[in-house]
Motif scaffolding. Structure first.
Motif, mmCIF file in Angstrom:
data_model
loop_
_atom_site.group_PDB
_atom_site.id
_atom_site.type_symbol
_atom_site.label_atom_id
_atom_site.label_comp_id
_atom_site.label_asym_id
_atom_site.label_seq_id
_atom_site.Cartn_x
_atom_site.Cartn_y
_atom_site.Cartn_z
ATOM 1 N N PRO A 134 -23.549 60.210 -20.472
ATOM 2 C CA PRO A 134 -24.253 59.077 -21.075
ATOM 3 C C PRO A 134 -25.696 58.946 -20.597
ATOM 4 N N ALA A 135 -26.505 58.367 -21.469
ATOM 5 C CA ALA A 135 -27.856 57.950 -21.091
ATOM 6 C C ALA A 135 -27.754 56.559 -20.479
ATOM 7 N N VAL A 136 -28.192 56.413 -19.224
ATOM 8 C CA VAL A 136 -27.930 55.205 -18.440
ATOM 9 C C VAL A 136 -29.227 54.534 -18.010
ATOM 10 N N LEU A 137 -29.277 53.226 -18.156
ATOM 11 C CA LEU A 137 -30.304 52.392 -17.531
ATOM 12 C C LEU A 137 -29.612 51.527 -16.493
ATOM 13 N N ASP A 138 -30.024 51.652 -15.242
ATOM 14 C CA ASP A 138 -29.464 50.847 -14.152
ATOM 15 C C ASP A 138 -30.500 49.794 -13.777
ATOM 16 N N TRP A 139 -30.222 48.548 -14.130
ATOM 17 C CA TRP A 139 -31.151 47.447 -13.881
ATOM 18 C C TRP A 139 -30.875 46.874 -12.482
ATOM 19 N N GLY A 140 -31.873 46.995 -11.622
ATOM 20 C CA GLY A 140 -31.682 46.567 -10.235
ATOM 21 C C GLY A 140 -30.978 47.628 -9.417
ATOM 22 N N GLY A 141 -31.197 48.903 -9.772
ATOM 23 C CA GLY A 141 -30.435 50.003 -9.178
ATOM 24 C C GLY A 141 -30.939 50.531 -7.855
ATOM 25 N N ASP A 142 -31.969 49.928 -7.279
ATOM 26 C CA ASP A 142 -32.477 50.343 -5.963
ATOM 27 C C ASP A 142 -32.849 51.835 -6.023
ATOM 28 N N THR A 143 -32.317 52.646 -5.130
ATOM 29 C CA THR A 143 -32.655 54.071 -5.099
ATOM 30 C C THR A 143 -31.871 54.869 -6.127
ATOM 31 N N GLY A 144 -30.826 54.272 -6.680
ATOM 32 C CA GLY A 144 -29.895 54.990 -7.543
ATOM 33 C C GLY A 144 -28.636 55.397 -6.823
ATOM 34 N N ILE A 145 -28.520 55.063 -5.536
ATOM 35 C CA ILE A 145 -27.376 55.493 -4.739
ATOM 36 C C ILE A 145 -26.053 55.019 -5.326
ATOM 37 N N ASN A 146 -26.068 53.830 -5.990
ATOM 38 C CA ASN A 146 -24.832 53.298 -6.569
ATOM 39 C C ASN A 146 -24.893 53.201 -8.099
ATOM 40 N N SER A 147 -25.755 53.982 -8.709
ATOM 41 C CA SER A 147 -25.820 53.992 -10.172
ATOM 42 C C SER A 147 -24.575 54.645 -10.752
ATOM 43 N N PRO A 148 -24.020 54.094 -11.833
ATOM 44 C CA PRO A 148 -22.882 54.747 -12.478
ATOM 45 C C PRO A 148 -23.298 56.070 -13.103
ATOM 46 N N PHE A 149 -22.388 57.038 -13.026
ATOM 47 C CA PHE A 149 -22.602 58.381 -13.582
ATOM 48 C C PHE A 149 -23.834 59.049 -12.977
ATOM 49 N N LEU A 150 -23.997 58.854 -11.684
ATOM 50 C CA LEU A 150 -25.129 59.448 -10.970
ATOM 51 C C LEU A 150 -25.137 60.967 -11.090
ATOM 52 N N LYS A 151 -23.962 61.580 -11.097
ATOM 53 C CA LYS A 151 -23.853 63.043 -11.153
ATOM 54 C C LYS A 151 -23.513 63.557 -12.548
ATOM 55 N N ARG A 152 -23.372 62.648 -13.521
ATOM 56 C CA ARG A 152 -22.962 63.091 -14.862
ATOM 57 C C ARG A 152 -23.623 62.202 -15.900
ATOM 58 N N ASN A 153 -24.878 62.508 -16.221
ATOM 59 C CA ASN A 153 -25.625 61.737 -17.203
ATOM 60 C C ASN A 153 -26.605 62.640 -17.928
ATOM 61 N N SER A 154 -27.040 62.171 -19.097
ATOM 62 C CA SER A 154 -28.105 62.897 -19.799
ATOM 63 C C SER A 154 -29.470 62.411 -19.352
ATOM 64 N N LEU A 155 -29.530 61.186 -18.866
ATOM 65 C CA LEU A 155 -30.708 60.656 -18.182
ATOM 66 C C LEU A 155 -30.283 59.434 -17.387
ATOM 67 N N LEU A 156 -31.009 59.163 -16.321
ATOM 68 C CA LEU A 156 -30.784 57.973 -15.504
ATOM 69 C C LEU A 156 -32.117 57.290 -15.265
ATOM 70 N N HIS A 157 -32.309 56.137 -15.909
ATOM 71 C CA HIS A 157 -33.485 55.320 -15.688
ATOM 72 C C HIS A 157 -33.118 54.143 -14.790
ATOM 73 N N ILE A 158 -34.028 53.798 -13.915
ATOM 74 C CA ILE A 158 -33.807 52.680 -13.004
ATOM 75 C C ILE A 158 -34.965 51.707 -13.124
ATOM 76 N N HIS A 159 -34.610 50.439 -13.335
ATOM 77 C CA HIS A 159 -35.611 49.370 -13.286
ATOM 78 C C HIS A 159 -35.305 48.538 -12.057
ATOM 79 N N ASP A 160 -36.229 48.518 -11.120
ATOM 80 C CA ASP A 160 -36.011 47.799 -9.863
ATOM 81 C C ASP A 160 -37.365 47.396 -9.296
ATOM 82 N N ILE A 161 -37.447 46.172 -8.797
ATOM 83 C CA ILE A 161 -38.724 45.666 -8.299
ATOM 84 C C ILE A 161 -39.028 46.124 -6.891
ATOM 85 N N SER A 162 -38.083 46.788 -6.225
ATOM 86 C CA SER A 162 -38.262 47.100 -4.806
ATOM 87 C C SER A 162 -39.321 48.162 -4.551
ATOM 88 N N GLY A 163 -39.484 49.101 -5.489
ATOM 89 C CA GLY A 163 -40.452 50.163 -5.275
ATOM 90 C C GLY A 163 -39.998 51.241 -4.319
#
Length: 289
Positions: A134-163
């Motif tokens: 899946p193409a995934v947008l993780d809102w508030g995903g920090d580094t991506g460490i706990n993003s769903p389908f971290l190892k199985r995606n067509s793309l992983l976008h993260i929106h997070d204010i932490s920088g």
């Protein structure tokens, strides 16, 4: 910037105004970061005739909606106060300051440096609803460490204010970009319990949610809520508030999503071991009505 009440007078989920109220205290670490308050002992030397002697902490109220059952802190922090509260979140300076107020926090720190084990079960629950990659947008995903389908995606976008720096394979996007991409899944996990206006936060995600997009919201199913199912008398039992300023049940999440033109298609109650205690997560999967 959304105008919002500094002291809640309506439910943060369904918008109802039948709120049960009970006095509570704001934990010292949060009160210090948000308001600059420190606990203080009222002693005889104060010379106050009508106040009892003893420790004084920052007062607040626990509110529970008598319509949907959402339980929440009456203070709705401003953007500036939220920035102060989460400044340097979980870095060395933050952890040191918090441990000075809460020595037990030392047991928590290491847990957040690794991927949560329960996410494999979340992915297995989500997978039948989604493409293989899946193409995934993780809102508030920090580094991506706990993003769903971290190892199985067509793309992983993260929106997070932490920088913070993202894991390899993840790409940071801002609000203006999210409407330009077709996503299979928009996820927002372990975020809505922290924010002053959860409905407005989910509203900001709507440009990313197309007709076929699924929205996954995940929050802690707090012990007080799950041990008293259906109770509308929780406000007197909630005597203190920390960084989780909103306690949800499934009904409250559904009502909030309905207000945004979304409908829940499935829900998840998952017991989890989060390192230092047993808990449970509450997840809802929704799409445009």
């Amino acid at each position: 910037m959304v105008n919002r009440e500094l002291i809640a007078r309506q439910c943060i989920c369904c918008g109802g105004d039948r709120l049960d109220k009970s006095s509570a205290v704001l934990m010292p670490f949060v009160a210090h970061r948000v308001f600059g308050h420190e606990p203080v002992e009222i002693t005889e030397e104060w010379g106050l005739r009508d106040l009892r002697r003893g420790m004084a902490y920052t007062l607040c109220n626990s509110l529970q909606c008598q319509n949907c059952g959402a339980l929440f802190l009456d203070y709705r922090f401003t953007d500036e106060q939220m920035t102060a509260l989460y400044r340097n979140y979980r870095d060395e300076a933050y952890n040191s300051e918090r441990i000075s107020y809460e020595p037990g926090y030392t047991a928590v720190v290491a847990h957040y440096e690794q991927r949560a084990d329960y996410l494999a079960e979340v992915e297995a629950w989500l997978a039948p609803h989604l493409p293989e990659a899946p193409a995934v947008l993780d809102w508030g995903g920090d580094t991506g460490i706990n993003s769903p389908f971290l190892k199985r995606n067509s793309l992983l976008h993260i929106h997070d204010i932490s920088g913070v720096d993202l894991l390899q394979g993840a790409c940071r996007v801002d609000v203006e970009q999210i409407g330009e991409q077709k996503y299979d899944l928009v996820a927002c996990s372990q975020v809505l319990e922290h924010v002053p206006s959860p409905l407005e936060l989910v509203r900001r995600m709507l440009p990313a949610i197309g007709p076929q997009t699924l929205l996954y919201l995940e929050v802690p199913h707090e012990a007080l809520v799950r041990e008293n199912p259906g109770s509308k008398g929780l406000a007197p039992l909630k005597r203190h508030w920390h960084e989780h300023v909103n306690f949800y049940n499934e009904t409250a999440l559904c009502r909030m999503l309905e207000r945004l033109g979304l409908q829940v298609v499935d829900s998840l109650h998952l017991p989890v071991d989060i390192g230092w205690t047993r808990s449970e997560v509450l997840g809802v999967l929704a799409r445009r009505a």
